[in-house]
Design an enzyme around this catalytic site. Structure first.
Site, mmCIF file in Angstrom:
data_model
loop_
_atom_site.group_PDB
_atom_site.id
_atom_site.type_symbol
_atom_site.label_atom_id
_atom_site.label_comp_id
_atom_site.label_asym_id
_atom_site.label_seq_id
_atom_site.Cartn_x
_atom_site.Cartn_y
_atom_site.Cartn_z
ATOM 1 N N GLU A 297 64.926 75.324 2.078
ATOM 2 C CA GLU A 297 64.104 76.468 2.535
ATOM 3 C C GLU A 297 62.783 75.933 3.341
ATOM 4 O O GLU A 297 61.660 76.120 3.218
ATOM 5 C CB GLU A 297 63.088 76.762 1.005
ATOM 6 C CG GLU A 297 64.293 77.066 -0.096
ATOM 7 C CD GLU A 297 63.633 77.854 -1.337
ATOM 8 O OE1 GLU A 297 62.556 77.259 -1.660
ATOM 9 O OE2 GLU A 297 64.277 78.506 -1.923
ATOM 10 N N GLU B 121 71.738 78.578 -3.433
ATOM 11 C CA GLU B 121 70.823 78.728 -4.961
ATOM 12 C C GLU B 121 70.722 80.164 -5.211
ATOM 13 O O GLU B 121 70.762 81.190 -4.369
ATOM 14 C CB GLU B 121 69.597 78.447 -4.614
ATOM 15 C CG GLU B 121 69.001 76.881 -4.258
ATOM 16 C CD GLU B 121 67.761 76.585 -4.268
ATOM 17 O OE1 GLU B 121 66.887 77.266 -4.858
ATOM 18 O OE2 GLU B 121 67.516 75.706 -3.517
HETATM 19 C C1 BG6 Z 1 63.965 77.215 -4.776
HETATM 20 C C2 BG6 Z 1 63.877 75.738 -4.521
HETATM 21 O O1 BG6 Z 1 62.741 77.533 -4.171
HETATM 22 O O2 BG6 Z 1 63.766 77.734 -6.068
HETATM 23 C C3 BG6 Z 1 64.210 74.945 -5.896
HETATM 24 O O3 BG6 Z 1 64.808 75.148 -3.682
HETATM 25 C C4 BG6 Z 1 63.738 75.527 -7.114
HETATM 26 O O4 BG6 Z 1 64.068 73.557 -5.767
HETATM 27 C C5 BG6 Z 1 64.200 76.902 -7.184
HETATM 28 O O5 BG6 Z 1 64.003 74.704 -8.428
HETATM 29 C C6 BG6 Z 1 63.633 77.745 -8.387
HETATM 30 O O6 BG6 Z 1 62.504 77.883 -8.631
HETATM 31 P P1 BG6 Z 1 61.938 77.171 -9.937
HETATM 32 O O7 BG6 Z 1 60.298 77.099 -9.648
HETATM 33 O O8 BG6 Z 1 61.962 78.268 -10.944
HETATM 34 O O9 BG6 Z 1 62.230 75.811 -10.159
#
Ligand code: BG6
Length: 472
Positions: free
Chosen positions: A176, A366
Site C-alpha cells: 500500500e 487483500e
Molecule cells: C491493509 C493492510 O491496509 O489492511 C493490512 O495492508 C491490514 O496490513 C489490512 O491488516 C486490514 O486492516 P486492519 O486494520 O483491519 O488490520
C-alpha cells in the site's frame, strides 16, 4: 455436485491467502531480529507510537507463526491454496536497516518457510516491505524522508533476490505505497510527529519510495529474470455524493491523489496532474536525472488491497471510518462492525478502472471482512459459524468473476488474514479475518490453538471448483 465447467475464472487462476510478518510472526526479539516501527505501535495507527516497546503489544507474539509456520502452511494446503502472500520482516534480515551484512538466522527462517510452501506446491508471493521499517531507520534517518533509505532498501532487496530469486516468482515492492501520506510512521517509518511534518518532507519521502521501488524492479529483472515484480496500492473506488459536476471534480482530485502511485509504477514518470499539485502547493521535489531514469523501470503487474469504497463531495464532508484513508460516508452502503463500507460492486469497478488505465495484469492481494467471531462447538468440534464472512467473500468473488468477463486480466486472489492475525489499524486480535480461528484474545490470553471455521470448508470448495461453487 457443482458443475465445475461453468466458471469465469481462467485456468491457472491463483487462489490463496495473505498475511504480513508483523501481524503473524511474533518472536519480535528472536533470531537476531531488530525492532521495527510495529514494535512501538501497541495500539496500531489509532494512537501515537510509544517511546519503547511495551509488554501490551500483541504483535510481539502475534499468532506465533515464527514457530508454527509448518502447521499453518499445512492448513493452507488443506484448503487448496495455490498461492500464499507473506512479507519478509526487514529487521529480521537487517536488524537496524543500515548494516552492510545481513543476519543469516533471519534469512534461514524464510528458507524454511519457502521449503514448506514448496513441499505443498504453494506459490509464494513476497512483499518486501509491509509496514515494517526497522525502527533504527525511523529514529536515526526519519525513515523515507531521507534519501539514504533508497540505498538501504536496495541492499536489503538485493539480498532477498539473490537468496530467494530462483524460488519466488511474484514480488511486491511496498505494501500500500499510497498510504504514506496518511500513515507516515507506519507506512514510511517517518518519526517526526505528524503535526510537525511539512508536506515538502512527505512528498519527498513519497518520491524516495517510488524511486526505490523502480530501482528494485530493475534489480529483480537483472538478478531473477523469470520473476514478476508488482507494485501494491490501497484501492478505494470513489463515488460522487451527488450528480453535481463539482462533486465529480472532487472525485477526480481524490482519485488522482490515490492513482498517481500506480501511474508512476506503470508509466515510468509523474503525470501532469501531479506536477500541477506540487506547483500549487509550492513544493519543489529533489528529483535527480538518475531518479528520472530509475523511474522508467515499470512493473510487470499491479496488485492491490480492496476492502471498501467511499464517496466524495465538494460540499460539506462527513467523514466516516475506513481503511487508513477513510473518506466521505456513502449512505447507500452497509458497514462492517468497524465502520468500513461493504461494497462488492466496488471491486469490479476498481478492477475495470485499473485495467483500463494501466493495461497490466492485476492481482487482488487483500480483501476480506474483519469481524468478531464466536468459537462454538459443533458435533464436538470447535469452530466458528461465520456465514457473514462467507457472504462477504462470496459477493466480492462474484464481482471478480464479472470483471474477468469484462475482459480484465486477473492473476489471482489472496484473501486477507487467511488465518486470524493482529489488526494493522487497531492492533486487536478480535478483528478477525481468517478461515482459521486462532485462540488468542485482545488481552493476550489464549492457547494459540488453531480451529477451522465454517468458511474454511467453503473456501476449499471455491478453490476446488475454480470459483464455480460461488453463489450468484
Ligand atoms: C491493509 C493492510 O491496509 O489492511 C493490512 O495492508 C491490514 O496490513 C489490512 O491488516 C486490514 O486492516 P486492519 O486494520 O483491519 O488490520
Amino acid at each position: 455436485m457443482t458443475d465445475t465447467t461453468v466458471t469465469p475464472f481462467p485456468t491457472g487462476f491463483l487462489w490463496g491467502g495473505a498475511t504480513a510478518a508483523n501481524q503473524v510472526e511474533g518472536a519480535f526479539d528472536e533470531g537476531g531480529k531488530g525492532l521495527s516501527v510495529q514494535d512501538v505501535m501497541p495500539r496500531g495507527i489509532v494512537a501515537p507510537r510509544t517511546a519503547e516497546p511495551t509488554p501490551d503489544n500483541l504483535k510481539h507474539e502475534a499468532i506465533d507463526f515464527y514457530h508454527r509456520y509448518a502447521e499453518d502452511i499445512a492448513l493452507f494446503a488443506e484448503m487448496g491454496f495455490s498461492v500464499y502472500r507473506f512479507s519478509i520482516a526487514w529487521s529480521r534480515i537487517f536488524p537496524n536497516g543500515d548494516e552492510t551484512e545481513p543476519n543469516e538466522e533471519g534469512l534461514a527462517f524464510y528458507d524454511r518457510v519457502l521449503d514448506e510452501l514448496e513441499k505443498h506446491g504453494i506459490e509464494p508471493l513476497v512483499t518486501i516491505s509491509h509496514y515494517e521499517t526497522p525502527l533504527h531507520l525511523a529514529e536515526t534517518y526519519d525513515g523515507w524522508v531521507s534519501r539514504d533509505l533508497i540505498g538501504f532498501y536496495e541492499r536489503y532487496a538485493r539480498v532477498l533476490l539473490e537468496r530467494y530469486g530462483s524460488r519466488v516468482t511474484y514480488w511486491l515492492t511496498f505494501n500500500e505505497i499510497n498510504s504514506l501520506l496518511h500513515a507516515p510512521f507506519m507506512s514510511g517509518g517517518i518519526n517526526t510527529p505528524r503535526e510537525e511534518l511539512g508536506e515538502q518532507a512527505l512528498y519527498q519521502a513519497m518520491h524516495h519510495e517510488l524511486v526505490a521501488s523502480a530501482r528494485v524492479t530493475r534489480l529483480a529483472h537483472e538478478i531473477a529474470p523469470q520473476a514478476r515484480i508488482g507494485c501494491m496500492v490501497l484501492s478505494m473506488p470513489i463515488y460522487p455524493l451527488t450528480a453535481s459536476p463539482d462533486d465529480a471534480l472532487a472525485v477526480m482530485a481524490s482519485d488522482h491523489a490515490n492513482l498517481v502511485y500506480g501511474d508512476v509504477h506503470t508509466r515510468g514518470h509523474y503525470p501532469g496532474y501531479f506536477l500541477r499539485t506540487l506547483r500549487e502547493k509550492g513544493i519543489e521535489l529533489d528529483i535527480t536525472d538518475q531518479d528520472r531514469d530509475d523511474l522508467t523501470n515499470t512493473v510487470d503487474f499491479v496488485s492491490f488491497s480492496y476492502y471498501m469504497s467511499i464517496a466524495e463531495t465538494a460540499g460539506e464532508r462527513e467523514v466516516g471510518e475506513g481503511n487508513i484513508m477513510g473518506g466521505v460516508e456513502n449512505p447507500t452502503l452497509d458497514k462492517s462492525e468497524w465502520g468500513w463500507a461493504i461494497d462488492p460492486v466496488g471491486l469490479r469497478l476498481v478492477l475495470n478502472q485499473f485495467w483500463d488505465r494501466w493495461q497490466k495484469p492485476l492481482f487482488i492481494v487483500e480483501n476480506g471482512l474483519g469481524a468478531r467471531d464466536e468459537l462454538v462447538e459443533v458435533d464436538g468440534v470447535k469452530t466458528v459459524v461465520d456465514d457473514y464472512r462467507i457472504s462477504y467473500l462470496n459477493d466480492h468473488l462474484v464481482q471478480v468473476g464479472e470483471a474477468v468477463l469484462d475482459g480484465v486480466e486477473v492473476l489471482g486472489y489472496t484473501a486477507w488474514g487467511c488465518i486470524d492475525i493482529v489488526s494493522a489499524s487497531t492492533a486487536q486480535l478480535s478483528k478477525r479475518y481468517g478461515f482459521i480461528y486462532v485462540d488468542r484474545n485482545d488481552d493476550g490470553s489464549g492457547s494459540l490453538a488453531r480451529h477451522r471455521k465454517k468458511s474454511f470448508d467453503w473456501y476449499s470448495e471455491v478453490i476446488r471448483t475454480n470459483g464455480a461453487s460461488l453463489a450468484r
